[in-house]
Structures are given as structure tokens and as C-alpha cells.
Design a protein around this motif. Structure first.
Motif, PDB file in Angstrom:
ATOM      1  N   GLU A  88       0.836  -1.196   0.000  1.00  0.00           N
ATOM      2  CA  GLU A  88       0.000   0.000   0.000  1.00  0.00           C
ATOM      3  C   GLU A  88       0.878   1.256   0.000  1.00  0.00           C
ATOM      4  O   GLU A  88       0.640   2.191  -0.774  1.00  0.00           O
ATOM      5  N   ARG A  89       1.888   1.267   0.868  1.00  0.00           N
ATOM      6  CA  ARG A  89       2.793   2.428   0.925  1.00  0.00           C
ATOM      7  C   ARG A  89       3.475   2.646  -0.408  1.00  0.00           C
ATOM      8  O   ARG A  89       3.598   3.772  -0.875  1.00  0.00           O
ATOM      9  N   TYR A  90       3.947   1.553  -1.021  1.00  0.00           N
ATOM     10  CA  TYR A  90       4.639   1.669  -2.298  1.00  0.00           C
ATOM     11  C   TYR A  90       3.687   2.236  -3.361  1.00  0.00           C
ATOM     12  O   TYR A  90       4.054   3.131  -4.116  1.00  0.00           O
ATOM     13  N   ALA A  91       2.472   1.675  -3.412  1.00  0.00           N
ATOM     14  CA  ALA A  91       1.532   2.080  -4.456  1.00  0.00           C
ATOM     15  C   ALA A  91       1.153   3.553  -4.286  1.00  0.00           C
ATOM     16  O   ALA A  91       1.072   4.310  -5.259  1.00  0.00           O
ATOM     17  N   LEU A  92       0.957   3.967  -3.037  1.00  0.00           N
ATOM     18  CA  LEU A  92       0.573   5.355  -2.798  1.00  0.00           C
ATOM     19  C   LEU A  92       1.720   6.293  -3.153  1.00  0.00           C
ATOM     20  O   LEU A  92       1.494   7.397  -3.653  1.00  0.00           O
ATOM     21  N   LEU A  93       2.943   5.830  -2.952  1.00  0.00           N
ATOM     22  CA  LEU A  93       4.073   6.671  -3.358  1.00  0.00           C
ATOM     23  C   LEU A  93       4.101   6.841  -4.875  1.00  0.00           C
ATOM     24  O   LEU A  93       4.408   7.920  -5.381  1.00  0.00           O
ATOM     25  N   VAL A  94       3.781   5.763  -5.588  1.00  0.00           N
ATOM     26  CA  VAL A  94       3.770   5.836  -7.052  1.00  0.00           C
ATOM     27  C   VAL A  94       2.782   6.915  -7.513  1.00  0.00           C
ATOM     28  O   VAL A  94       3.069   7.695  -8.418  1.00  0.00           O
ATOM     29  N   LEU A  95       1.639   6.995  -6.827  1.00  0.00           N
ATOM     30  CA  LEU A  95       0.655   8.019  -7.187  1.00  0.00           C
ATOM     31  C   LEU A  95       1.208   9.421  -6.978  1.00  0.00           C
ATOM     32  O   LEU A  95       0.814  10.362  -7.665  1.00  0.00           O
ATOM     33  N   GLU A  96       2.099   9.550  -6.015  1.00  0.00           N
ATOM     34  CA  GLU A  96       2.651  10.877  -5.723  1.00  0.00           C
ATOM     35  C   GLU A  96       3.825  11.248  -6.623  1.00  0.00           C
ATOM     36  O   GLU A  96       4.272  12.391  -6.638  1.00  0.00           O
ATOM     37  N   MET A  97       4.349  10.258  -7.358  1.00  0.00           N
ATOM     38  CA  MET A  97       5.468  10.539  -8.274  1.00  0.00           C
ATOM     39  C   MET A  97       4.975  11.329  -9.474  1.00  0.00           C
ATOM     40  O   MET A  97       3.795  11.325  -9.805  1.00  0.00           O
ATOM     41  N   GLU A  98       5.917  11.990 -10.159  1.00  0.00           N
ATOM     42  CA  GLU A  98       5.622  12.609 -11.458  1.00  0.00           C
ATOM     43  C   GLU A  98       5.347  11.499 -12.465  1.00  0.00           C
ATOM     44  O   GLU A  98       5.915  10.420 -12.361  1.00  0.00           O
ATOM     45  N   GLU A  99       4.529  11.796 -13.474  1.00  0.00           N
ATOM     46  CA  GLU A  99       4.226  10.767 -14.468  1.00  0.00           C
ATOM     47  C   GLU A  99       5.496  10.287 -15.184  1.00  0.00           C
ATOM     48  O   GLU A  99       5.668   9.100 -15.444  1.00  0.00           O
ATOM     49  N   ALA A 100       6.415  11.232 -15.457  1.00  0.00           N
ATOM     50  CA  ALA A 100       7.655  10.852 -16.147  1.00  0.00           C
ATOM     51  C   ALA A 100       8.462   9.859 -15.317  1.00  0.00           C
ATOM     52  O   ALA A 100       9.088   8.938 -15.847  1.00  0.00           O
ATOM     53  N   GLU A 101       8.421  10.054 -13.988  1.00  0.00           N
ATOM     54  CA  GLU A 101       9.145   9.148 -13.098  1.00  0.00           C
ATOM     55  C   GLU A 101       8.553   7.743 -13.142  1.00  0.00           C
ATOM     56  O   GLU A 101       9.274   6.744 -13.119  1.00  0.00           O
ATOM     57  N   VAL A 102       7.225   7.682 -13.179  1.00  0.00           N
ATOM     58  CA  VAL A 102       6.560   6.378 -13.217  1.00  0.00           C
ATOM     59  C   VAL A 102       6.853   5.689 -14.548  1.00  0.00           C
ATOM     60  O   VAL A 102       7.076   4.479 -14.604  1.00  0.00           O
ATOM     61  N   PHE A 156       3.289  -5.735 -14.564  1.00  0.00           N
ATOM     62  CA  PHE A 156       3.762  -4.857 -13.503  1.00  0.00           C
ATOM     63  C   PHE A 156       3.946  -3.431 -14.050  1.00  0.00           C
ATOM     64  O   PHE A 156       3.448  -2.442 -13.477  1.00  0.00           O
ATOM     65  N   ALA A 157       4.637  -3.341 -15.201  1.00  0.00           N
ATOM     66  CA  ALA A 157       4.909  -2.037 -15.805  1.00  0.00           C
ATOM     67  C   ALA A 157       3.592  -1.340 -16.176  1.00  0.00           C
ATOM     68  O   ALA A 157       3.410  -0.137 -15.908  1.00  0.00           O
ATOM     69  N   GLU A 158       2.665  -2.105 -16.735  1.00  0.00           N
ATOM     70  CA  GLU A 158       1.364  -1.514 -17.083  1.00  0.00           C
ATOM     71  C   GLU A 158       0.600  -1.079 -15.839  1.00  0.00           C
ATOM     72  O   GLU A 158      -0.066  -0.050 -15.840  1.00  0.00           O
ATOM     73  N   GLY A 159       0.684  -1.888 -14.800  1.00  0.00           N
ATOM     74  CA  GLY A 159      -0.011  -1.575 -13.556  1.00  0.00           C
ATOM     75  C   GLY A 159       0.445  -0.242 -12.981  1.00  0.00           C
ATOM     76  O   GLY A 159      -0.358   0.562 -12.498  1.00  0.00           O
ATOM     77  N   LEU A 160       1.746   0.005 -13.046  1.00  0.00           N
ATOM     78  CA  LEU A 160       2.307   1.267 -12.561  1.00  0.00           C
ATOM     79  C   LEU A 160       1.738   2.440 -13.361  1.00  0.00           C
ATOM     80  O   LEU A 160       1.253   3.425 -12.794  1.00  0.00           O
ATOM     81  N   LEU A 161       1.790   2.315 -14.692  1.00  0.00           N
ATOM     82  CA  LEU A 161       1.344   3.417 -15.545  1.00  0.00           C
ATOM     83  C   LEU A 161      -0.160   3.636 -15.415  1.00  0.00           C
ATOM     84  O   LEU A 161      -0.633   4.769 -15.339  1.00  0.00           O
TER      85      LEU A 161
END
Lengths: 195, 195
Positions: A25-39, B42-47
Motif C-alpha cells: 500500500e505504501r509503495y503504491a501510494l508513493l507511485v501516485l505521488e510521483m511525477e508521471e515521467a518518473e513512473v 507490472f509495468a502496465e499496472g504502474l502506468l
């Protein structure tokens, strides 16, 4: 409760070793807070690593070419091969900056419990590498039943002209004698060294 | 020492909260052992998560549409709004299956140390939501200096006709009294309840 895409990402992170619900959950929520380019960079990094990294044709180490850097390095001593269970172990040993020979990755250890037989391992390739130049095999396995079984098997397969050694067993540095398990303590007595 | 693509993936994993070198290495090596289709997923899930999940226009909760499930749920009580610092807190409260009102996410707490001012938070939208129907605001902040500052600020901004409450402070369930910090013990005395 979370939207579908977030729930799915959490499930994906749970595939990583040792990652439970809370951490995922922590990891996924951090991904949401990243810039799109970072993701995007993250997603590409995953695919890139998976697609470009393969096993070295000689030793089985990770490489992005046909052969790994260590096998390509003419400076390294051809006469000693350090045999490891997995390519990860190579990094641990390389960090010491001490061993200057070559490596061979078995891709596991013989295990009757997990039904891993010698044929499942990268042993034939190792035996083919043992030309006249190779003088020593260092078996760098964990001191477990599987490690000792594999060492015993290899010692019977390898020609007597090659010296076979295994890593020393004993008390770990900084460890407390009173907390050492019996087997470790026993080995450290058997293998005691003159001061 | 690892090939470039692997080293890069390790660096990417290190961006996740609480992930150091060792853990990032374990994650990256696991990715290499996954099937290619799994890594693609995994990569798609992130995006997918990054691109489709946004904030609910009403309350600030995570959603894959304009409004979140909670705001769209006509069954939920409009008269009570639970104000939280982050959308994560909503999940923790929803797991209790007890609160049936609405939520509002501030996106942080007022903090002079971290230079977070009321204008940086989603407070104006909250004040706009306070129509005649809203009878109570429950401030569900962590009992920290920031939490208390934000509670004080909101209590001055909100019309007196709205009841403002905050979560009870005291000994946590299963906690040992002797290990409670002084502040918690003091609060638990002040807020003692008749048996």
C-alpha cells in the motif's frame, strides 16, 4: 475500497519478496505521488532489465551481452573458479575486492526435499570448463544440508588433479559465543587455528 | 558490478519508501526471475494507476472517475464530515466499518516547521461544503503538534453552528501503562471516563 487500478498495483507490489499488504500500500501510494515521467521511467526500467539481462553463456552470471564482465576480463585468474549457488552470491564476493578468479553459477543446490537433482543444475557446463589450466574449485555455498550435499557430489565428479576447497565455517565476526548454535560451535572447535 | 539495466532497476526500487540497497537488490533480482508477461503486467499496472487515479473533486479521496465511491454513495450520512490529513487515512477508518458519514482530505496538516500554511491545504473546499445539512466535523488527525494546530485553525474558521470533535486520546488498546509516554498518560487521566 481503493479504486480498481490502485488495488491492482497494490496486488502487484505484493509479489515482491517480503512485501505484505501494508508495505505494498505504501509503495503504491508513493507511485501516485510521483511525477508521471518518473513512473514511466520505472515501468521502462522494469521491462528493460527483464528483456536485456540474461545469463552469461560461460558462467551463468547476469549480463546484458553474451558473456559477463568477469568472464571477459583477461586480467582475472583462469586457474581458480569459485562455484556459487546463485548469481547474487557473486556480488557479495566481489564486494570484498579480494577474489581475483572466475565464477560459475550452479543455479541452485542439490536438495532431496525440494526435488532438485544434479541434472537440474548447471553442473555439466562446469565440468566442461575444467581444462588443464583450472587448478582449484572454491565451493562457496551456504553451510546447509543442501550446500554440503552439493559439495560432496561435486567432489566426486571432479578429477583429483583439481583442488576442491570450501569456505571456512566457524563463529561469525562480532557474534557472541554464548548465542552460537551447537553446530557452529562444534565446527569452530574442530577447525580451531593456532594463534 | 551488475549490468547497467539491473543497476538502474535497483536504483529505481530505492525510490520506494524505506527501501535500501539490499532490499532494492532483492526486488530487482526477483523481477529478473519473473516471466516476461508478469513484468509487462507490472509495468502496465504502474502506468495505469498513475494515469487513471486522480483526486475526487469533492473530497480529495482517490478515485478513477470525477468523484469517489464514498461521495457517490447516496446512503452515506451528509451531516457528518470526517476531516483527514491524507487519503490513506480514509482506508484505515473505512476498515472499521463503523463510520457512515463523508470525508474530506486536507492533503497535509499545518506545520510551521515544514512551512505548510493553511493556503497549501484543501481547506477552502471544506468550508464551501459546510452547508446547512452539515452538523458535525470530526477531525481525525494524528495527535501531533501539526494535528493540534490544524484542529485549532479549523475550529476558528468554522461557523459555531457546526459541532467540531476530535478523536479521543488515551492509552492504546493492549498497550502497557508503564510504557506509555507522559503525554499519553496525562491525556488518559484528563479524559478519564466513569466505569
Amino acid at each position: 475500497m481503493y479504486p480498481l487500478e490502485l488495488q491492482k498495483l497494490i496486488e502487484l507490489f505484493k509479489k515482491l519478496p517480503g512485501v505484505g499488504n501494508k508495505t505494498a500500500e505504501r509503495y503504491a501510494l508513493l507511485v501516485l505521488e510521483m511525477e508521471e515521467a518518473e513512473v514511466e521511467e520505472f515501468a521502462e526500467g522494469l521491462l528493460d532489465a527483464k528483456r536485456k539481462i540474461t545469463e552469461c553463456e560461460i558462467c551463468g552470471n547476469y549480463t546484458n551481452g553474451k558473456h559477463c564482465d568477469i568472464c571477459l576480463d583477461a586480467q582475472r585468474d583462469e586457474s581458480v573458479i569459485c562455484v556459487v549457488s546463485s548469481a547474487r552470491d557473486i556480488l557479495a564476493i566481489e564486494k570484498l575486492n579480494s577474489f581475483q578468479g572466475r565464477y560459475h553459477v550452479l543455479g541452485g543446490l542439490i536438495s532431496t526435499v525440494n526435488n532438485v537433482m544434479p541434472n537440474d543444475l548447471n553442473i555439466d557446463k562446469l565440468l566442461l570448463r575444467l581444462n588443464d589450466e583450472v587448478k582449484e574449485l572454491i565451493l562457496a555455498f551456504s553451510p546447509t544440508l543442501e550446500g554440503e550435499t552439493t559439495a560432496l557430489y561435486l567432489s566426486k565428479k571432479v578429477d583429483e588433479s583439481v583442488v576442491i576447497s570450501h569456505l571456512a565455517q566457524g563463529l561469525p565476526m562480532g557474534g557472541q559465543l554464548e548465542y552460537a548454535d551447537e553446530m557452529t560451535l562444534l565446527r569452530s572447535f574442530e577447525n580451531r587455528k593456532k594463534v
